[in-house]
Design an enzyme around this catalytic site. Structure first.
Site, PDB file in Angstrom:
ATOM      1  CB  SER A  71      -9.107   3.755   3.903  1.00 14.88           C
ATOM      2  OG  SER A  71      -8.235   2.751   4.355  1.00 14.88           O
ATOM      3  CB  CYS A 120       6.089  -3.005   3.845  1.00 15.23           C
ATOM      4  SG  CYS A 120       4.322  -3.247   3.704  1.00 15.23           S
ATOM      5  CG  PHE A 164      -1.298   3.995   1.347  1.00 14.15           C
ATOM      6  CD1 PHE A 164      -2.370   3.116   1.269  1.00 14.15           C
ATOM      7  CD2 PHE A 164      -0.713   4.441   0.166  1.00 14.15           C
ATOM      8  CE1 PHE A 164      -2.853   2.685   0.031  1.00 14.15           C
ATOM      9  CE2 PHE A 164      -1.185   4.013  -1.075  1.00 14.15           C
ATOM     10  CZ  PHE A 164      -2.253   3.141  -1.144  1.00 14.15           C
ATOM     11  CG  ASN A 208      -9.538   3.514  -2.254  1.00 11.55           C
ATOM     12  OD1 ASN A 208      -8.365   3.609  -2.603  1.00 11.55           O
ATOM     13  ND2 ASN A 208     -10.257   2.426  -2.444  1.00 11.55           N
TER      14      ASN A 208
HETATM   15  N1  SAH Z   1       2.741   5.532   6.516  1.00 11.56           N
HETATM   16  C1  SAH Z   1       2.393   4.902   7.773  1.00 11.56           C
HETATM   17  C2  SAH Z   1       2.153   3.426   7.678  1.00 11.56           C
HETATM   18  C3  SAH Z   1       1.141   3.020   6.657  1.00 11.56           C
HETATM   19  S1  SAH Z   1       0.415   1.444   6.876  1.00 11.56           S
HETATM   20  C4  SAH Z   1       3.459   5.222   8.821  1.00 11.56           C
HETATM   21  O1  SAH Z   1       4.458   5.873   8.499  1.00 11.56           O
HETATM   22  O2  SAH Z   1       3.273   4.818   9.964  1.00 11.56           O
HETATM   23  C5  SAH Z   1      -0.763   1.460   5.608  1.00 11.56           C
HETATM   24  C6  SAH Z   1      -2.013   2.280   5.906  1.00 11.56           C
HETATM   25  O3  SAH Z   1      -2.762   2.376   4.712  1.00 11.56           O
HETATM   26  C7  SAH Z   1      -2.944   1.681   6.946  1.00 11.56           C
HETATM   27  O4  SAH Z   1      -3.199   2.619   7.943  1.00 11.56           O
HETATM   28  C8  SAH Z   1      -4.235   1.359   6.186  1.00 11.56           C
HETATM   29  O5  SAH Z   1      -5.415   1.630   6.951  1.00 11.56           O
HETATM   30  C9  SAH Z   1      -4.159   2.320   5.027  1.00 11.56           C
HETATM   31  N2  SAH Z   1      -4.820   1.882   3.792  1.00 11.56           N
HETATM   32  C10 SAH Z   1      -4.853   0.644   3.238  1.00 11.56           C
HETATM   33  N3  SAH Z   1      -5.460   0.667   2.036  1.00 11.56           N
HETATM   34  C11 SAH Z   1      -5.843   1.941   1.807  1.00 11.56           C
HETATM   35  C12 SAH Z   1      -6.487   2.608   0.733  1.00 11.56           C
HETATM   36  N4  SAH Z   1      -6.842   1.944  -0.372  1.00 11.56           N
HETATM   37  N5  SAH Z   1      -6.700   3.928   0.838  1.00 11.56           N
HETATM   38  C13 SAH Z   1      -6.320   4.619   1.949  1.00 11.56           C
HETATM   39  N6  SAH Z   1      -5.674   4.051   2.984  1.00 11.56           N
HETATM   40  C14 SAH Z   1      -5.436   2.738   2.919  1.00 11.56           C
END
Ligand code: SAH
Length: 396
Positions: free
Chosen positions: A253, A339, A230, A278
Site C-alpha cells: 500500500s 510479527c 504486504f 490494500n
Molecule cells: N514482506 C516484507 C515486510 C512486510 S512489512 C519483507 O519481507 O520485507 C509490512 C508491509 O505491509 C509494509 O510495507 C506496509 O506498508 C504494508 N501494509 C500495511 N498494511 C497494508 C495493507 N492493508 N495493504 C497493503 N499493504 C499494507
C-alpha cells in the site's frame, strides 16, 4: 539497601519477580520490589531473591513498567566498554555457524543477546543501531566505542525513532554517530540483490528477520505463480523471481515501499507485477477474477500493539489467511507470518485453523518457523519469539 560485597544498591524481589528471574527471564516489573528512594534513573542495581540471595545485576528506570532489566548473572560484570565488547563478540561468534560475516545481518538483538535495550544491524561497512532504554541511552558512547572496536565500521547511524522509547521516558532520536551513512546501500543475501535506506526505511532499513524464511520460500518457487502480499521492498517476491518463478505479483500500500520494490526487482532483472493497493480488498478481488497462485507470502505488519487489541488481531489474521487459502492452486503453498509478540504461537495457529475451516480448503501444516538465527529466540524470554511463520499446503 546496599550489597555488602559489591557496594551497589540491592533490591529484594517479591515471589513473582523471583520466580521469573530464577527461570532466566531478565525483566523485573515495578510492582515486584520496593523501589528504593536513593536510586538514580539508569543506575546499576544488584537484585536478590526474597531471602536476599544474589540473582543478577540490572539497570533501573523508575519511569518504566519494566523497572529493572538484568544484563548479567555475575556479581563482577558492570556496564563498561569492555563488557559491551564481550557481549558483542559473543553475539558475533554465535552467528558464525549460520551467516557469512560479510552479509547483512543483525549483530546485536537486545535480550536475545543479553544486551537488553540495544539492537544493531550491519549493512556492508555500516552499522545501524537502536537504543531502546534509558539504561542504554546513558551508555551510548560505550556502546559505540565497543561496536567500533569489534567491527571497525565506516559509519554508525542511530535509528532510535521508535515509539517504545516513550515508555522509558525518552524522546525519539536519529542521526549519525560515527561518519556519515549513505542514503542508499546496495547489498545482497543468498545471491539476491537489494537496496536499503537506513535513514528512512522500516526498522533499521529492512526486515532481516525474514531472511531464512525467504530462502525457504524460494525453494518452492520454480515455475510457479507467486503472490507476495504486504510486500514492502518485495524481497519474498524477488527471492522467488530469482529462483525461477513464472510470475510474481506483489501487493503493497505504501508509495515509498513500491518505489523500493521496483528498484529491487530491477537490480535482479526479475519483473514483478506490482499492485499499490490494500491487501484486504485485493485478495477478494483476485479471488473473484479467478486468479490462483502456487506460492503465497502473507507478511502483515503487527496488528497488535497492545494485548487489548488481540481479538481484533485474531480477526485480521483469520480474514487475510482465509482469503489467501482460497487463492491457492491445488497443492499450493502459503507462507503466513505474524510479527506481533502479543499474538503467541498458539493463538496464531488457532486463527489459521479457523481460516482453514471457513475457506473450505484442506490445509496441511508443513513447518512452523521463526525469525532468522541472527534474531536469537531465548527459551527463557518468550518475548524474543515474536516472529512466527507457518508454512501450509492446500490438499485435495
Ligand atoms: N514482506 C516484507 C515486510 C512486510 S512489512 C519483507 O519481507 O520485507 C509490512 C508491509 O505491509 C509494509 O510495507 C506496509 O506498508 C504494508 N501494509 C500495511 N498494511 C497494508 C495493507 N492493508 N495493504 C497493503 N499493504 C499494507
Amino acid at each position: 539497601m546496599q550489597n555488602r560485597h559489591t557496594k551497589l544498591p540491592l533490591v529484594k524481589l517479591n515471589p513473582s519477580g523471583t520466580h521469573r528471574c530464577l527461570y532466566g527471564h531478565s525483566w523485573i516489573f515495578d510492582n515486584e520490589f520496593k523501589k528504593p528512594d536513593d536510586l538514580d534513573p539508569g543506575a546499576e542495581v544488584d537484585v536478590a531473591d526474597a531471602r536476599g540471595r544474589f540473582i543478577g545485576r540490572g539497570y533501573f528506570n523508575p519511569a518504566s513498567k519494566i523497572a529493572i532489566r538484568l544484563f548479567t548473572r555475575s556479581s563482577r560484570a558492570t556496564l563498561t566498554t569492555d563488557f559491551f565488547m564481550k557481549r558483542i563478540v559473543q553475539a558475533r561468534d554465535a552467528r558464525k555457524s549460520f551467516l557469512p560475516e560479510d552479509e547483512p545481518r543483525r549483530i546485536v538483538f537486545s535480550e536475545g543477546d543479553r544486551l537488553p535495550g540495544v539492537v544493531a544491524d550491519m549493512y556492508g561497512s555500516a552499522i545501524v543501531v537502536q537504543i531502546l532504554t534509558l539504561g542504554m541511552d546513558l551508555r551510548r558512547e560505550r556502546i559505540v566505542e565497543a561496536l567500533m572496536s569489534v567491527y571497525a565500521p565506516d559509519a554508525i547511524y542511530e535509528r532510535s525513532d521508535v515509539t517504545s522509547r516513550s515508555r522509558e521516558g525518552l524522546p525519539e532520536r536519529k542521526g549519525d554517530l560515527i561518519g556519515s551513512i549513505p542514503e542508499r546501500i546496495e547489498l545482497s543475501t543468498d545471491g539476491v540483490r537489494f537496496a536499503v535506506h537506513p535513514k528512512t526505511g522500516h526498522k533499521t532499513g529492512c526486515y532481516l528477520d525474514q531472511r531464512f524464511n525467504r530462502r525457504r520460500f524460494a525453494e518452492f518457487a520454480a515455475g510457479g505463480r507467486v503472490l507476495d502480499a504486504f510486500a514492502y521492498q518485495g524481497l519474498f517476491g524477488v527471492y522467488a523471481g530469482c529462483a525461477g518463478a513464472s510470475e510474481v505479483l506483489a501487493i503493497e500500500s505504501s508509495d515509498e515501499a513500491c518505489r523500493e520494490l521496483k528498484d529491487n526487482a530491477d537490480l535482479n532483472g526479475r519483473p514483478v507485477e506490482l499492485m499499490r493497493a490494500n491487501v484486504f480488498d485485493t485478495l477478494k478481488l483476485l479471488e473473484s477474477e479467478g486468479r490462483r497462485f502456487d506460492l503465497i507470502s502473507l507478511d502483515p505488519p503487527s496488528f497488535t500493539k497492545s494485548i487489548g487489541a488481540s481479538s481484533n488481531a485474531k480477526r485480521g489474521y483469520k480474514e487475510i489467511n482465509l482469503r489467501a487459502m482460497r487463492l491457492l492452486s491445488e497443492h499450493g503453498i502459503l507462507f503466513t507470518s505474524s510479527c506481533s509478540f502479543h499474538t503467541d504461537r498458539e493463538s496464531f495457529i488457532d486463527s489459521l485453523s479457523e481460516a482453514a475451516c471457513d475457506s473450505r480448503r484442506i490445509m496441511q501444516l508443513i513447518e512452523l518457523r521463526s525469525a532468522s538465527p541472527d534474531h536469537p529466540v531465548r527459551m527463557e524470554v518468550p518475548e524474543t519469539d515474536y516472529l512466527k511463520c507457518a508454512v501450509l499446503q492446500a490438499r485435495e
